[in-house]
Design a protein around this motif. Structure first.
Motif, PDB file in Angstrom:
ATOM      1  N   GLN A 144       0.821  -1.215   0.000  1.00 35.20           N
ATOM      2  CA  GLN A 144       0.000   0.000   0.000  1.00 35.20           C
ATOM      3  C   GLN A 144       0.854   1.264   0.000  1.00 35.20           C
ATOM      4  N   GLN A 145       1.930   1.224   0.793  1.00 34.57           N
ATOM      5  CA  GLN A 145       2.812   2.400   0.833  1.00 34.57           C
ATOM      6  C   GLN A 145       3.422   2.656  -0.541  1.00 34.57           C
ATOM      7  N   ARG A 146       3.861   1.574  -1.189  1.00 34.00           N
ATOM      8  CA  ARG A 146       4.479   1.725  -2.509  1.00 34.00           C
ATOM      9  C   ARG A 146       3.471   2.357  -3.485  1.00 34.00           C
ATOM     10  N   PHE A 147       2.242   1.852  -3.431  1.00 34.53           N
ATOM     11  CA  PHE A 147       1.230   2.344  -4.361  1.00 34.53           C
ATOM     12  C   PHE A 147       0.984   3.840  -4.130  1.00 34.53           C
ATOM     13  N   GLU A 148       0.814   4.197  -2.857  1.00 34.35           N
ATOM     14  CA  GLU A 148       0.483   5.595  -2.555  1.00 34.35           C
ATOM     15  C   GLU A 148       1.652   6.516  -2.912  1.00 34.35           C
ATOM     16  N   ILE A 149       2.867   6.058  -2.633  1.00 30.01           N
ATOM     17  CA  ILE A 149       4.027   6.904  -2.963  1.00 30.01           C
ATOM     18  C   ILE A 149       4.104   7.099  -4.482  1.00 30.01           C
ATOM     19  N   LEU A 150       3.909   5.996  -5.212  1.00 26.60           N
ATOM     20  CA  LEU A 150       3.989   6.118  -6.679  1.00 26.60           C
ATOM     21  C   LEU A 150       2.878   7.014  -7.214  1.00 26.60           C
ATOM     22  N   SER A 151       1.717   6.971  -6.574  1.00 30.58           N
ATOM     23  CA  SER A 151       0.631   7.840  -7.050  1.00 30.58           C
ATOM     24  C   SER A 151       1.010   9.309  -6.875  1.00 30.58           C
ATOM     25  N   LEU A 152       1.930   9.556  -5.955  1.00 30.00           N
ATOM     26  CA  LEU A 152       2.365  10.945  -5.748  1.00 30.00           C
ATOM     27  C   LEU A 152       3.478  11.352  -6.703  1.00 30.00           C
ATOM     28  N   ILE A 153       4.409  10.425  -6.959  1.00 25.51           N
ATOM     29  CA  ILE A 153       5.635  10.880  -7.649  1.00 25.51           C
ATOM     30  C   ILE A 153       5.915  10.202  -8.999  1.00 25.51           C
ATOM     31  N   TYR A 154       5.086   9.238  -9.410  1.00 27.45           N
ATOM     32  CA  TYR A 154       5.466   8.479 -10.612  1.00 27.45           C
ATOM     33  C   TYR A 154       5.709   9.401 -11.817  1.00 27.45           C
ATOM     34  N   SER A 155       4.810  10.360 -11.993  1.00 29.50           N
ATOM     35  CA  SER A 155       4.948  11.233 -13.172  1.00 29.50           C
ATOM     36  C   SER A 155       6.202  12.097 -13.098  1.00 29.50           C
ATOM     37  N   LYS A 156       6.778  12.196 -11.912  1.00 27.12           N
ATOM     38  CA  LYS A 156       7.963  13.060 -11.761  1.00 27.12           C
ATOM     39  C   LYS A 156       9.271  12.266 -11.820  1.00 27.12           C
ATOM     40  N   LEU A 157       9.169  10.966 -12.028  1.00 31.42           N
ATOM     41  CA  LEU A 157      10.381  10.146 -12.094  1.00 31.42           C
ATOM     42  C   LEU A 157      11.060  10.276 -13.455  1.00 31.42           C
ATOM     43  N   THR A 158      12.370  10.093 -13.472  1.00 27.12           N
ATOM     44  CA  THR A 158      13.082  10.113 -14.752  1.00 27.12           C
ATOM     45  C   THR A 158      12.909   8.748 -15.428  1.00 27.12           C
ATOM     46  N   GLU A 159      13.247   8.685 -16.709  1.00 23.58           N
ATOM     47  CA  GLU A 159      13.117   7.415 -17.439  1.00 23.58           C
ATOM     48  C   GLU A 159      13.993   6.339 -16.808  1.00 23.58           C
ATOM     49  N   GLU A 160      15.169   6.767 -16.349  1.00 22.96           N
ATOM     50  CA  GLU A 160      16.099   5.823 -15.719  1.00 22.96           C
ATOM     51  C   GLU A 160      15.483   5.237 -14.442  1.00 22.96           C
ATOM     52  N   GLN A 161      14.840   6.122 -13.666  1.00 20.89           N
ATOM     53  CA  GLN A 161      14.207   5.660 -12.417  1.00 20.89           C
ATOM     54  C   GLN A 161      13.037   4.715 -12.713  1.00 20.89           C
ATOM     55  N   LYS A 162      12.286   5.037 -13.765  1.00 18.42           N
ATOM     56  CA  LYS A 162      11.159   4.159 -14.138  1.00 18.42           C
ATOM     57  C   LYS A 162      11.671   2.782 -14.564  1.00 18.42           C
ATOM     58  N   LYS A 163      12.797   2.809 -15.268  1.00 19.70           N
ATOM     59  CA  LYS A 163      13.401   1.554 -15.724  1.00 19.70           C
ATOM     60  C   LYS A 163      13.841   0.719 -14.514  1.00 19.70           C
ATOM     61  N   GLN A 164      14.413   1.423 -13.541  1.00 20.37           N
ATOM     62  CA  GLN A 164      14.862   0.747 -12.319  1.00 20.37           C
ATOM     63  C   GLN A 164      13.676   0.135 -11.563  1.00 20.37           C
ATOM     64  N   LEU A 165      12.550   0.866 -11.570  1.00 19.04           N
ATOM     65  CA  LEU A 165      11.330   0.366 -10.916  1.00 19.04           C
ATOM     66  C   LEU A 165      10.880  -0.933 -11.561  1.00 19.04           C
ATOM     67  N   ARG A 166      10.887  -0.946 -12.906  1.00 21.52           N
ATOM     68  CA  ARG A 166      10.463  -2.159 -13.628  1.00 21.52           C
ATOM     69  C   ARG A 166      11.426  -3.314 -13.339  1.00 21.52           C
ATOM     70  N   HIS A 167      12.709  -2.952 -13.236  1.00 21.00           N
ATOM     71  CA  HIS A 167      13.719  -3.968 -12.941  1.00 21.00           C
ATOM     72  C   HIS A 167      13.449  -4.583 -11.558  1.00 21.00           C
ATOM     73  N   ASN A 168      13.144  -3.702 -10.579  1.00 19.80           N
ATOM     74  CA  ASN A 168      12.828  -4.181  -9.225  1.00 19.80           C
ATOM     75  C   ASN A 168      11.572  -5.041  -9.239  1.00 19.80           C
ATOM     76  N   ALA A 169      10.619  -4.633 -10.062  1.00 22.37           N
ATOM     77  CA  ALA A 169       9.353  -5.391 -10.140  1.00 22.37           C
ATOM     78  C   ALA A 169       9.621  -6.781 -10.708  1.00 22.37           C
ATOM     79  N   GLU A 170      10.533  -6.854 -11.660  1.00 23.88           N
ATOM     80  CA  GLU A 170      10.855  -8.167 -12.229  1.00 23.88           C
ATOM     81  C   GLU A 170      11.509  -9.057 -11.168  1.00 23.88           C
ATOM     82  N   TYR A 171      12.308  -8.425 -10.327  1.00 24.94           N
ATOM     83  CA  TYR A 171      12.936  -9.177  -9.241  1.00 24.94           C
ATOM     84  C   TYR A 171      11.850  -9.702  -8.288  1.00 24.94           C
ATOM     85  N   ALA A 172      10.847  -8.835  -8.033  1.00 28.50           N
ATOM     86  CA  ALA A 172       9.733  -9.251  -7.155  1.00 28.50           C
ATOM     87  C   ALA A 172       8.977 -10.421  -7.796  1.00 28.50           C
TER      88      ALA A 172
END
Lengths: 144, 952
Positions: free
Chosen positions: B749-777
């Motif tokens: 829930q914390q992850r979801f709420e934080i992303l709802s606040l800042i996702y649009s402000k992330l850089t492409e590199e950070q978004k890529k890192q997020l997807r990478h972490n998600a793949e690890y999950a």
């Protein structure tokens, strides 16, 4: 019983089995351990109910009065529970419950449960799910 | 061999049974149908003449229309497989009856010429109904994602059956010299075969989606179609499907006329030549259809998605129509060299698109649109489309052809074939372009539809449409409810009046307030009167009730609501209540007078309150609340000692009063407010969060962490408050939030709420890192499934076995939700998407899982979604299958074995799981010192309260 053992017992009770372990942990904090000897009457038919009993060990006879005599309806064993409706309303008990042999219970008081459900609505929602599933089964059984 | 075919045709081992049997059903039925089609047409034209064809077509359409009405009714009562069985048996019996009649006609020379038309109409009636229905039955045995992948392979049974049937017919007629009349029984045998296969399917497989309605109330057939019509006008998807079908039928009929009557008639004026050409065409076209069906259709549909695949067919038709138009137009203007060859090529191309591509592409893609319609409505809606829309479109196309090909006195006058050629082609071109335009919104409606199905609300929401004057109906209902003897009806009516602010009811509500004795109704009446548009009427009713009311539970409510009306002066009346014995009435009277602009003796109110606080009283929290509402800073010192009071209520009131007294100047008290966020009381947290909005927080993790942690609170109000606070200071807290989202341990829930606040402000590199972490999950998610398999097989410690299973499932679930969170934001979706998809995937129903996977496969993020679809598409029965999917998804070997399973569990670092492991250890080995283990785990393992022992 240590808290983990309470969680283990509660997890096996169908009433709580759909809840998350975190919620069961919360419930374990309000569940107290009580031991009774053979023949002890947990409650009589017509009493006001305000406690849920979970059988940890031993056997409980469920008895119903008819024409002045007590008739045996059922026997509850380990992981069975009785008085679940007392957690939600203060209606009278519909039967008498008596220990057969030494028994150990986990007991949950209605007030504690209400407070917990108020604090953590997910727990109340979990109960609603269980009750609905039981209601569905009853409707299905009636249909059949 | 099975593995090779499975890979080639994208069939999973667990799906072979279903695919094979349904493929056989279609093949066997298609075999018999190809006999009946050819024999029926030959005998009809031979015995009754070609001019009877239009009438038989009308009869077929009428029969299908009536049949659809009855069919729609039965789809609600009887299972899909039972209906199909009935159709097969009926067709078999029908063919036996016709065979007997043919026998008498041939051998006894009975002059029953109508039997030929009867057979033709009857066969096509059953053929159309079976064709409509069989798709629903197949779809009910597979999930939305499976059916998308498998439909092409199963449908390949149709052309194969057609080829085999056609070839057998030619052999039987030409080699064994059977008469066509003798072969009608083949249809009966094939239907009987299909029936037996269906019974086998019933015994061996169970449907995953029930097409039968659970409701016991059934409407008559007309009402069923009316219901379908209501769904149609309320469901975008159904509107576009109907429009699409209408355009398709019109285009199809016009094209058929074009190649059959204009092109082939010119090229092959001789009937024998034409028949030979058709025979050769059928063999090659069916083979090509088969090839496309087996190797391209499912790949196209899976690759493009259902919505986009439905654009392809009108696009192909428009291409064919454009080619025809250009050809005939140029031919009309200039002499074209080798025009016959071009015409033949165009004829074959058009016929192939119109006939074979319809079966290979349009029908499967179009059938899949029903994934977005609740299975219990498939029958009704299919009946509506095929029983109403289809015949209507046929009539439109037929009328247009009669007009355009008529005599000199007709609307278009006498047109030569070239002019007809390009005019019809032009019409088809326009119709096809319209078809493309309809398929585009249909695509988005389909995606919304599948998404809606996860909540089972999309259709239900609009199901009951009222007609007539809505407002007067509402007025009548509310008036009736207000007069009801049942208090809950009255309360419901009052709530509606309050929410809709229906000033019309002010008198009725006011009178009810003065007359009722029920507390709940009084409370609702007061709140409703206060919410209605301000007028003398509602104020007078409130004042009048204040005069009459004695109940100390109602008086504060009246005072509170009256305090909104500053222009009303009833101070004298309220002053009397300052001596009221009830503390709540006293406080509300104090506050009413203190806040009233024309009340002057405010000091006496303060003194009265202070006096009450000084006396030992049970209502201390109430008086502190009252003092706080006066908002006087000089009383802060009075409130401070109560901040550490033993009672939670008093602490909360003192804290609230403290904040109110600061009048917005809270910066110096920031630490106290942050400390309050750690209170066990959620009200306290909520008050502190609201107060923190007035403070300036620094870019320090210590200041922001308590607020970020509240994003994971179970109470939604707290989540919203903390989120609001973070949003207001996003420029300061953004770096801390970014650090948090890259932590694997962050709760869902914390992850979801934080992303709802800042996702649009992330850089492409950070978004890529997020997807990478998600793949690890995701890798962890699959890994834990493997662990669960080992855990189930071991069953070492029966006492904790179930609890460990549940904990592992919850850990796996959290990893999956981590992946779904990232997919949600990467696809620019919202919380609703996340909740519906996660509910669907975590559901035990395969149908729900299938719908969720279909929604995921339509989401913007492709890579992670495909990985999840691949995982859920497998039946993971053993460790080996998990190892296989692990390797397929991550190109790594799944290495966990029974030997290192215990170590793996420990590494999961879960408190309760670790407590279970210690517990097992305690039972098997000598007691270990619990002092050295982490506190949270120790708490779970140490006795807290003594056992109560009661003897009888």
């Amino acid at each position: 019983m240590i808290p983990l053992e309470k969680i283990i017992v509660l997890n096996k009770v169908p009433l709580f089995s759909m809840l998350k372990t975190e919620d069961i942990h919360m419930i374990s904090t309000i569940a107290s351990e009580e031991a009774y000897e053979d023949g002890h009457t947990l409650f009589y038919e017509g009493d006001i109910g305000d406690r849920l009993f979970i059988v940890v060990s031993g056997e409980v006879m469920i008895l119903k009065s008819k024409e002045g005599e007590e008739r045996h309806l059922a026997t509850l064993k380990e992981n069975d529970f009785l008085g679940e409706l007392a957690l939600f309303d203060a209606e009278t008990r519909t039967a008498t419950a008596r220990c057969r042999g030494p028994c150990m219970f986990l007991v949950i008081e209605r007030n504690d449960m209400e407070q917990l459900a108020h604090e953590y609505p997910a727990i109340a929602f979990g109960f609603i799910k269980v009750l609905i599933s039981r209601m569905r089964n009853m409707v299905l059984n009636n249909k059949n | 061999m099975a593995r090779f075919l499975g890979n080639l045709l994208s069939i999973k081992p667990s799906e072979w049974d279903g695919v094979f049997y349904f493929f056989l059903v279609l093949l066997v039925f298609s075999f018999g149908a190809s006999f009946a089609r050819s024999i029926g047409m030959t005998l009809l034209v031979q015995n009754l003449g070609g001019n009877t064809l239009p009438f038989t077509f009308i009869l077929i359409d009428l029969a299908v229309m009536v049949g659809s009405l009855i069919y729609a009714d039965y789809t609600k009562k009887v299972s899909g497989a039972a209906i199909l069985s009935f159709f097969f048996l009926s067709t078999a019996l029908f063919s036996v009856l016709v065979q007997i009649l043919f026998f008498f006609i041939v051998s006894k020379n009975w002059g029953l010429q109508w039997v030929y038309a009867f057979f033709f109409v009857g066969f096509f009636f059953f053929y159309i109904l079976i064709s409509i229905h069989v798709g629903s039955v197949i779809a009910s045995y597979f999930t939305a994602v499976q059916v998308k992948r498998l439909t092409a392979v199963i449908n390949a049974g149709i052309p194969i059956g057609g080829i085999l049937g056609g070839t057998s017919l030619i052999i039987l007629l030409n080699v064994f010299h059977f008469q066509p009349q003798q072969l009608v029984i083949v249809l009966g045998w094939s239907c009987l075969g299909a029936f037996i296969l269906l019974q086998t399917i019933n015994m061996r497989l169970s449907p995953v989606r029930a097409s039968k309605s659970e409701s016991k109330t059934h409407k008559n057939p007309f009402k069923e179609l009316l219901t379908a019509f209501r769904y149609l006008i309320n469901s975008k998807l159904m509107i576009f499907m109907s429009l699409g079908l209408m355009l398709f039928v019109i285009g199809n009929k016009l094209l058929e006329y074009e190649y059959q009557t204009i092109i082939y008639f010119q090229l092959f004026p001789n009937a024998t030549q034409r028949a030979t050409f058709f025979a050769i065409y059928e063999v090659f076209a069916n083979l090509a259809w088969l090839f496309i069906q087996l190797f391209l259709t499912s790949r196209i549909i899976v690759g493009l998605g259902v919505g986009a695949s439905n654009i392809l067919y009108p696009a192909l038709t428009s291409f064919a129509a454009l080619a025809l138009f250009l050809f005939f137009y140029l031919k009309n203007q200039i002499e074209l060299p080798s025009s016959e060859l071009i015409m033949l090529a165009l004829g074959i191309f058009t016929q192939f698109i119109n006939q074979e591509m319809r079966g290979a592409l349009r029908t499967p893609a179009n059938n899949l649109l029903f994934n977005a319609i609740p299975p219990n409505l498939w029958g009704t809606n299919k009946a509506f489309l095929n029983g109403i829309v289809f015949p209507l479109a046929t009539v439109i196309a037929g009328s247009f052809l009669i007009l355009i090909t008529g005599k000199e006195d007709s609307f278009f006058g006498a047109l030569d074939q070239e002019k007809q050629g390009y005019l019809i082609a032009l019409c088809v071109l326009l119709v096809s372009i319209l078809g493309i335009l309809v398929a585009l919104p249909q695509w988005s409606a389909y995606n919304q539809g599948v998404f809606g199905l996860l909540n089972r609300e999309l259709f239900g929401r609009h199901a009951d449409i009222r007609s007539g004057s809505r407002s007067s109906a509402l007025k009548n209902v509310l008036e009736e409810k207000l007069r009801s003897p049942d208090q809950y009806h009255i309360i419901a009516a009052l709530e509606m009046i309050r929410v809709l602010r229906l000033g019309y009811f002010v008198d009725q509500v006011g009178e009810l307030l003065l007359s009722t004795q029920t507390l709940q109704i009084k409370e609702r009446c007061i709140n409703t009167l206060a919410a209605l548009p301000q007028s003398n009427l509602n104020i007078n009713y409130l004042i009048e009730s204040l005069k009459r009311e004695q109940d100390p539970q109602v008086l504060p409510l009246i005072l509170k609501n009256l305090s909104q009306f500053k222009n009303v002066n009833i101070n004298q009346q309220v002053e009397k209540l300052l001596t009221h014995s009830n503390a709540t009435v006293f406080i509300e009277a104090c506050l009413y007078l203190y806040n009233h602009p024309s009340y002057e003796d405010k000091f006496s109110i303060e003194q009265k309150l202070l006096k009450r606080i000084a006396q030992p009283d049970n209502h201390l929290s109430l008086y502190l609340y009252g003092l706080g509402e006066l908002r006087q800073k000089h009383y802060v010192s009075l409130v401070l000692p109560f901040l550490d009071h033993a009672q939670t209520e008093v602490r909360l009131s003192a804290f609230t009063a403290f904040i109110r007294m600061q009048q917005g100047q809270l910066q110096p008290h920031k630490t106290r407010l942050l400390h309050a966020l750690e209170s066990p009381d959620k009200e306290m947290k909520s008050v502190a969060l609201r107060a923190l909005k007035e403070c300036q927080l620094e870019e320090s993790i210590d200041e922001w962490m308590p607020i970020i942690q509240l994003l994971g609170a179970k109470d939604r109000a707290l989540v919203n408050e903390s989120k609001e606070l973070l949003r207001l200071s996003l420029t300061i807290c953004k770096p801390i939030l970014i650090t948090q989202i890259f932590s694997q341990e962050l709760p869902v829930q914390q992850r979801f709420e934080i992303l709802s606040l800042i996702y649009s402000k992330l850089t492409e590199e950070q978004k890529k890192q997020l997807r990478h972490n998600a793949e690890y999950a995701l890798k962890k998610f699959v890994g834990i499934h493997g662990i669960l398999r080992i855990h189930h097989s071991l069953k070492h410690h029966p006492k904790v076995h179930d609890l460990v299973t549940k904990i592992l499932q919850e850990i796996a679930e959290n990893h999956l939700l981590h992946v779904l969170t990232v997919i949600t934001f990467a696809s620019e979706k919202n919380l609703e998407f996340f909740q519906r998809v996660s509910r669907g995937l975590l559901s035990l129903s395969r149908a729900n899982q299938g719908n969720a996977l279909e929604v995921l496969s339509n989401a913007g993020e492709k890579y992670l979604s495909d990985q999840i679809v691949k995982f859920f598409d497998e039946r993971l029965n053993d460790l080996e299958s998990i190892g296989r999917i692990y390797h397929l998804l991550f190109a790594e070997t799944f290495t966990i074995t029974e030997q290192d399973y215990y170590l793996y569990l420990l590494n999961l670092n879960h408190d309760m799981l670790n407590a279970c492991l210690f517990y097992i250890e305690q039972e098997t080995k000598p007691v270990r010192d619990l002092e050295h283990i982490p506190k949270k785990i120790r708490q779970l393992l140490m006795e807290t309260s003594p056992k109560v022992e009661i003897s009888s």
